[in-house]
Design a protein around this motif. Sequence first.
Motif: not given
Length: 393
Positions: A195-200, A291-294
């Motif tokens: 569901r959630y991610y933190w883009r790096v 980005e940290i997103a659902d």
Amino acid sequence: MAIPRPLRALAIVSAFLLFYLLFQAFRTPPTIHGQGDLEHELPNEPTLQEYGEPPPPLWRADGYAADNPDSPRINATLLALVRNEELDGMLVSMRDLERTWNSKFNYPWTFFNDVPFSEDFKRLTQMETKAKCNYELIPKEHWAVPSWINSDLFDESAKMLEEQEVQYGPMVSYHQMCRWNSGMFYKHPALQDVRYYWRVEPKVHFFCDIDYDIFRWMNDHNKTYGFTINLYDAPQTIPTLWPETEKFMAAHPEYLHENNAREWVVDSKRRPEHNIKAHGYSTCHFWSNFEIADMGFWRSKPYEDYFEHLDRAGGFFYERWGDAPVHSIALGLFEDKSKIHWFRDIGYQHIPYFNCPKSPKCRGCVTGRFTDGERFLFKEDCRPNWFKYVGMD
Ligand code: GDP
Ligand code: MN
């Protein structure tokens, strides 16, 4: 023959003056299109973040300890699209994020690539973390240039972008990357149940110790999207993005959220030239290398329909639409603005911009500094508009 004193003094003063004028002439960076309109606002910019730490509940680590097997885990991953050649840069980013945050929570990493990852890439990235690393190949049909894109027209457009000094304009893979980040990544089978991610991205830096589970915080506070940096975009990369968006909205007025951030999207007061060149869009966007997103938002019908519309319009290739303005416009129109969060506490750098909070938990960046690049870059900060129309949180 001795030169009379007053003449000598005059010569010295003139020499100094000449030197000073030459120095100023070469020191001042060249003005680039549309960027001369904010000079007067510069002195205020760096004070924006002198708000100190977020309120105490933000900083707690209680109950979320990584070593506690009972600690609740959120369905989330750290996510990186990266090339094998960027291994060293990826290690830099991982090292910082593991040190400041993930070593306390051990969320898995998921790496994506359009070609298979090398054994070195897999071995060395896995060595940076106790968490599980997944290495995923992007399906051809997610990466390929869509069939409706005309390659002659692309070549023509690429030339025009080049003439307008649009960075990466002629580089097909850059366009593919922007399209993938806009509308494809969350469709990858490896993320189906995430569901959630933190883009790096490779070569970014994280400066502050973060002692709470960011994903859990997102979940508990009902947030869709988190950002650190908010910028103006180069209007020449998106001349028809807003006109296409308006067409789409005319067909789907029901997608506009009642508590939207439209004013931020369409602002024309702060940098009127940007708005004019982008035909109605402020060009303000969340800088999406962070980005940290659902992913629920990207998977929703309004966003899917919007992406489909944009994809058909062709601007990912004929112009150079970035995933950042696409994500940002969609969030600004279809989402409840209270679900978008500025992570002021996450110290972050992607060249040439920073988010550097005033906090004892941060090391290695200068509080409030927005950029260490040329002076003209200061006016690229669009956070003042976000705060004006939406607020700090
Ligand atoms: P910039 O930040 O806009 O200058 O663009 P970058 O070169 O940093 O690219 C953005 C992200 O996409 C980075 O994480 C890159 O590693 C990744 N990326 C860009 N192009 C490609 C590509 O062709 N293949 C893969 N696998 N990753 C790419
Ligand atoms: Mn980058």
